[in-house]
Design an enzyme around this catalytic site. Structure first.
Site, PDB file in Angstrom:
ATOM      1  N   GLY A  56     -69.454  31.348  15.315  1.00 57.47           N
ATOM      2  CA  GLY A  56     -70.416  32.440  15.481  1.00 57.47           C
ATOM      3  C   GLY A  56     -71.842  31.998  15.229  1.00 57.47           C
ATOM      4  N   GLU A  57     -72.033  31.205  14.178  1.00 52.65           N
ATOM      5  CA  GLU A  57     -73.370  30.720  13.846  1.00 52.65           C
ATOM      6  C   GLU A  57     -73.871  29.720  14.896  1.00 52.65           C
ATOM      7  OE1 GLU A  57     -70.800  30.761  11.792  1.00 52.65           O
ATOM      8  OE2 GLU A  57     -71.375  32.417  10.478  1.00 52.65           O
ATOM      9  N   ALA A  58     -72.935  28.911  15.409  1.00 52.11           N
ATOM     10  CA  ALA A  58     -73.310  27.943  16.449  1.00 52.11           C
ATOM     11  C   ALA A  58     -73.804  28.659  17.690  1.00 52.11           C
ATOM     12  CB  ALA A  58     -72.111  27.045  16.781  1.00 52.11           C
ATOM     13  N   PHE A  61     -77.270  30.237  16.974  1.00 53.02           N
ATOM     14  CA  PHE A  61     -78.396  29.295  16.947  1.00 53.02           C
ATOM     15  C   PHE A  61     -78.815  28.885  18.353  1.00 53.02           C
ATOM     16  CE2 PHE A  61     -80.327  25.134  17.033  1.00 53.02           C
ATOM     17  CZ  PHE A  61     -81.389  25.322  16.157  1.00 53.02           C
TER      18      PHE A  61
END
Length: 395
Positions: A56-58, A61
């Site tokens: 999710g963070e990838a 970003f």
């Protein structure tokens, strides 16, 4: 930091039997396990380090990846804590490694040859040894899309090592006013931008079925990710939307529930066709394949988000349809996406309804005002980050 490493080491030793059993029994857990305890030195020169947690963070970003590259004009090297994030970034053709366990001596090996020009940590990735090692060697370190739960806030206040670590960030960019207020207690340079996860980018789709369903230029309403528990709520809503001249697209959350949906449509005497058998265009299309929902968002004007009509469910992501300038409807049970719901409400892109009796009036109200423009909000988020990050190259 010495005491933190000693404590962390003993915790690691006590956990080692469990970790070894887990590594044997879980393919996902043992994935590149030895890379975490014996990292290879980084050979890349003059780069920016991006540390993320998982998938999710990838994905989030990547919404500002081009902005970061345009400002600093350096290669990005990614560090992640999960195999899912690692595999995803690899699939995007990006250079990535699995972050080692949070021991100072492992970072000494990792950065033996080259330290980053700048290190960007994401959301809650506050690893004391990682951050302190970089700061000790004069790397600027920032935290972006920063968030802090009430529980974490109390924990960080209690333990000096975390308090001091957060204070060492050169700048923290919080994702909400509440998060900013918490980080203000630890750091004197906290800024505020909206959540990067809201800054999704439109994709261009060229599926054959899209050309087919747009031939007569009918307005399209998507009922997305519907659970079988929600079928009974839909009776009046489906009929009203069809009578207003929309073509409706129905996407069950689980394909194994398709027979329930077909029986339901037959009971209502609604003519429909399966997407996989789209030989003649009808005003109701039932999606019977995965991976096509976003393509329908790209041509629709309104979307109802399923998983939101029963307290047993927690909702689904309303940002995905909104980025295509759809007005979004959902029920009251959106616990998993509460912040996204509030963001879209503020942006004039979403309304929550408790039943379908008033759906028709909401549709008529929206069609008159047409005030949802999430692209503008997305650009505001990217501009906010650009303005803050640009100042770093002047230091």
């Amino acid at each position: 930091m010495f005491s933190y490493n000693i404590i962390f080491f003993f915790v690691f030793l006590l956990s080692l039997p469990y970790l070894l059993v887990k590594a044997v029994s879980s393919k996902r857990f043992r994935y590149k396990f030895f890379d975490r305890i014996n990292p290879k030195p980084i050979k890349q020169n003059d780069y920016i380090l991006i540390h993320l947690a998982s998938l999710g963070e990838a994905k989030a970003f990547l919404n500002i990846k081009e902005t970061v590259e345009s400002i600093f004009k350096k290669k990005l090297l990614f560090s992640v804590t999960s195999n899912i994030g690692y595999d995803y970034l690899k699939s995007q053709g990006l250079e990535v490694f699995l972050a080692p366990l949070d021991f100072n001596f492992l970072y000494k090996r990792l950065f033996k040859q080259n330290l980053p020009h700048l290190a960007i940590f994401f959301e809650t990735e506050i690893w004391p040894s990682y951050i302190n090692y970089l700061k000790k060697h004069n790397t600027r370190v920032i935290l972006i899309n920063a968030r802090m739960s009430d529980k974490s806030y109390k924990f960080y206040l209690r333990f000096k090592v975390f308090y001091e670590t957060i204070s060492k960030f050169d700048v923290i960019i919080a994702k909400s006013q509440k998060d900013k207020e918490k980080f203000d207690k630890f750091n004197n340079n906290v800024k505020l931008c909206d959540n990067i996860k809201y800054a999704l980018r439109k994709k261009v789709f060229d599926n054959d079925f899209l050309h087919f369903i747009k031939m007569d230029n009918k307005k399209i309403f998507v009922f997305a990710s519907l659970h079988k528990l929600e079928l009974e709520f839909l009776r009046k809503g489906l009929i009203d939307v069809l009578n207003m001249g929309f073509r409706i697209i129905i996407a069950p959350r689980y394909l194994e529930d398709l027979p329930l949906f077909t029986d339901f449509l037959k009971e209502l005497n609604i003519e429909y066709t399966m997407l996989s058998k789209l030989a003649s265009i009808k005003d109701c299309i039932l999606i019977d394949k995965f991976g096509v929902l976003e393509a329908f968002y790209s041509v629709s004007s309104m979307v109802f988000i399923g998983g939101s009509l029963s307290y047993k469910l927690k909702g689904h992501n309303p940002i995905e349809p909104a980025i295509y300038n759809n007005f979004v409807f959902c029920g009251l049970y959106m616990d998993s996406f509460a912040q996204e719901v509030e963001f879209l409400k503020r942006s004039g892109c979403l309304v929550q309804i408790d039943n379908f009796d008033n759906l028709k009036s909401y549709i008529l109200e929206y069609e008159k005002s047409n005030f949802c423009n999430l692209e503008r909000k997305t650009q505001e988020i990217i501009t906010c980050y650009k303005n803050i990050l640009s100042k770093l190259i002047q230091v």
